[in-house]
Design an enzyme around this catalytic site. Structure first.
Site, PDB file in Angstrom:
ATOM      1  N   GLU A  32      -9.930  -0.361  -1.382  1.00 18.37           N
ATOM      2  CA  GLU A  32      -9.557   1.031  -1.103  1.00 18.37           C
ATOM      3  C   GLU A  32      -9.673   1.877  -2.369  1.00 18.37           C
ATOM      4  O   GLU A  32     -10.026   3.052  -2.316  1.00 18.37           O
ATOM      5  CB  GLU A  32      -8.130   1.068  -0.520  1.00 18.37           C
ATOM      6  CG  GLU A  32      -8.118   0.538   0.910  1.00 18.37           C
ATOM      7  CD  GLU A  32      -6.872  -0.233   1.307  1.00 18.37           C
ATOM      8  OE1 GLU A  32      -5.830  -0.090   0.650  1.00 18.37           O
ATOM      9  OE2 GLU A  32      -6.953  -0.995   2.289  1.00 18.37           O
TER      10      GLU A  32
ATOM     11  N   GLY B   4      -7.171  -4.870   7.431  1.00 20.22           N
ATOM     12  CA  GLY B   4      -6.495  -3.957   8.354  1.00 20.22           C
ATOM     13  C   GLY B   4      -7.171  -3.838   9.709  1.00 20.22           C
ATOM     14  O   GLY B   4      -6.823  -2.975  10.505  1.00 20.22           O
TER      15      GLY B   4
ATOM     16  N   GLU C 175     -11.379 -10.445  -0.522  1.00 17.47           N
ATOM     17  CA  GLU C 175     -10.974  -9.681   0.653  1.00 17.47           C
ATOM     18  C   GLU C 175     -12.208  -9.052   1.301  1.00 17.47           C
ATOM     19  O   GLU C 175     -12.643  -7.966   0.894  1.00 17.47           O
ATOM     20  CB  GLU C 175     -10.010  -8.563   0.251  1.00 17.47           C
ATOM     21  CG  GLU C 175      -8.761  -9.047  -0.444  1.00 17.47           C
ATOM     22  CD  GLU C 175      -7.634  -8.012  -0.328  1.00 17.47           C
ATOM     23  OE1 GLU C 175      -6.605  -8.350   0.256  1.00 17.47           O
ATOM     24  OE2 GLU C 175      -7.817  -6.875  -0.775  1.00 17.47           O
TER      25      GLU C 175
ATOM     26  N   LYS D 166       0.848  -1.206   0.000  1.00 19.16           N
ATOM     27  CA  LYS D 166       0.000   0.000   0.000  1.00 19.16           C
ATOM     28  C   LYS D 166       0.883   1.257   0.000  1.00 19.16           C
ATOM     29  O   LYS D 166       2.007   1.223  -0.490  1.00 19.16           O
ATOM     30  CB  LYS D 166      -0.980  -0.032   1.174  1.00 19.16           C
ATOM     31  CG  LYS D 166      -1.771  -1.348   1.217  1.00 19.16           C
ATOM     32  CD  LYS D 166      -2.957  -1.342   2.132  1.00 19.16           C
ATOM     33  CE  LYS D 166      -3.658  -2.678   2.060  1.00 19.16           C
ATOM     34  NZ  LYS D 166      -4.829  -2.766   2.918  1.00 19.16           N
TER      35      LYS D 166
HETATM   36  P1  PGA Z   1      -4.422  -6.476   5.562  1.00 24.47           P
HETATM   37  O1  PGA Z   1      -4.693  -5.934   4.076  1.00 24.47           O
HETATM   38  O2  PGA Z   1      -3.632  -7.763   5.428  1.00 24.47           O
HETATM   39  O3  PGA Z   1      -3.624  -5.381   6.226  1.00 24.47           O
HETATM   40  O4  PGA Z   1      -5.739  -6.689   6.193  1.00 24.47           O
HETATM   41  C1  PGA Z   1      -5.010  -6.811   3.024  1.00 24.47           C
HETATM   42  C2  PGA Z   1      -5.245  -6.022   1.769  1.00 24.47           C
HETATM   43  O5  PGA Z   1      -5.883  -4.977   1.819  1.00 24.47           O
HETATM   44  O6  PGA Z   1      -4.796  -6.427   0.676  1.00 24.47           O
END
Ligand code: PGA
Length: 253
Positions: free
Chosen positions: A99, A175, A169, A11
């Site tokens: 996102e 997150g 996801e 990210k």
């Molecule tokens: P995370 O993110 O492992 O921090 O939950 C996964 C992602 O958004 O690809």
């Protein structure tokens, strides 16, 4: 045989020195990674070119972009094209991360164009799907995720969809430290695979990589990856730590 895929999505994290340090650590660990795992890292776009040079000749890991646009070149300030990525030797591109859907209003039509543009240049899209908490709670999550897949991927040909990696996801798990249980994840993965099989044939359904994302960590990766239809993970937070990433990448039975 089941595929094993682990992709790190860094990210918009790490300054350049921190990112180089993390890459250096991963390179130090290279002989410890299970060589049968398809290993991918997706650092911030800004670092891709330098990383591609450092990793030139390393075939144990591939680079992926976190985002890319739909056309080859032109007046699209701030965007990066699949052909530019290809010119650096980038092999994968994340498309439709929640996102990007939420903060940058990326919709089905745009995502389907992004998928096609990557495929056109021989890159494999890592196509993300997944539902928000209210969708999960309202119990229409299966239909919701199927709609995401159908709307952006069902215009592809069978030989194209085989090159796509689908990342399920659940947004409520990204997150948040809240992971979907192995059963919850497996349920959707199986559904995605059967829908792909129905549309594109059993062979394609069996071959398409379907990975899980959402607080996947060293302590839950093993159970998740052991599920029949889970081919690995798209890892956010835990991919920023070389030890955790290594542990997750080696979590296949
Ligand atoms: P995370 O993110 O492992 O921090 O939950 C996964 C992602 O958004 O690809």
């Amino acid at each position: 045989m089941k595929r094993k895929i682990v992709a790190g999505n860094w990210k918009m994290n790490l300054n350049y020195n921190e990112a180089k340090d993390l890459l250096k650590k991963l390179i130090e660990y290279k002989d410890k990674f299970d060589t049968t795992t398809e290993l991918i890292i997706c650092p911030p776009t800004l670092y891709l070119s330098a990383f591609a040079e450092v990793l030139n000749g390393h075939d144990w890991v591939s680079l992926g972009a976190q985002n890319s646009y739909t056309v080859d070149n032109g007046a699209f300030t701030g965007e990066v094209s699949p052909s530019q990525l290809k010119s650096l030797g980038i092999k994968y591109g994340i498309v439709g991360h929640s996102e990007r859907r939420e903060f940058f209003n990326e919709d089905y039509t745009l995502l389907s164009k992004k998928v096609k543009a990557l495929l056109h240049h021989g890159l494999s899209p890592i196509f993300c799907c997944g539902e928000q908490l209210q969708v999960r709670d309202s119990n229409v999550y299966k239909e919701f995720v199927m709609k995401q897949i159908e709307a952006s991927l069902f215009g592809l040909k069978a030989d194209e969809i085989e090159k796509v990696i689908i990342a399920y996801e659940p947004i409520w798990a990204i997150g948040t430290g809240k992971t979907a249980t192995a059963e919850q994840a497996q349920e959707i993965h199986a559904l995605i695979r059967s829908r792909i099989s129905k549309e594109f044939g059993e062979k394609v359904g069996a071959n398409v990589g379907i990975i899980y994302g959402g607080s996947c960590k060293p302590d839950n990766a093993k159970e998740l990856f052991a599920q029949k239809d889970i081919d690995g993970g798209l890892i956010g937070g835990a991919s920023l730590n070389a030890d955790d990433f290594l542990a997750i990448a080696n979590s296949f039975e």
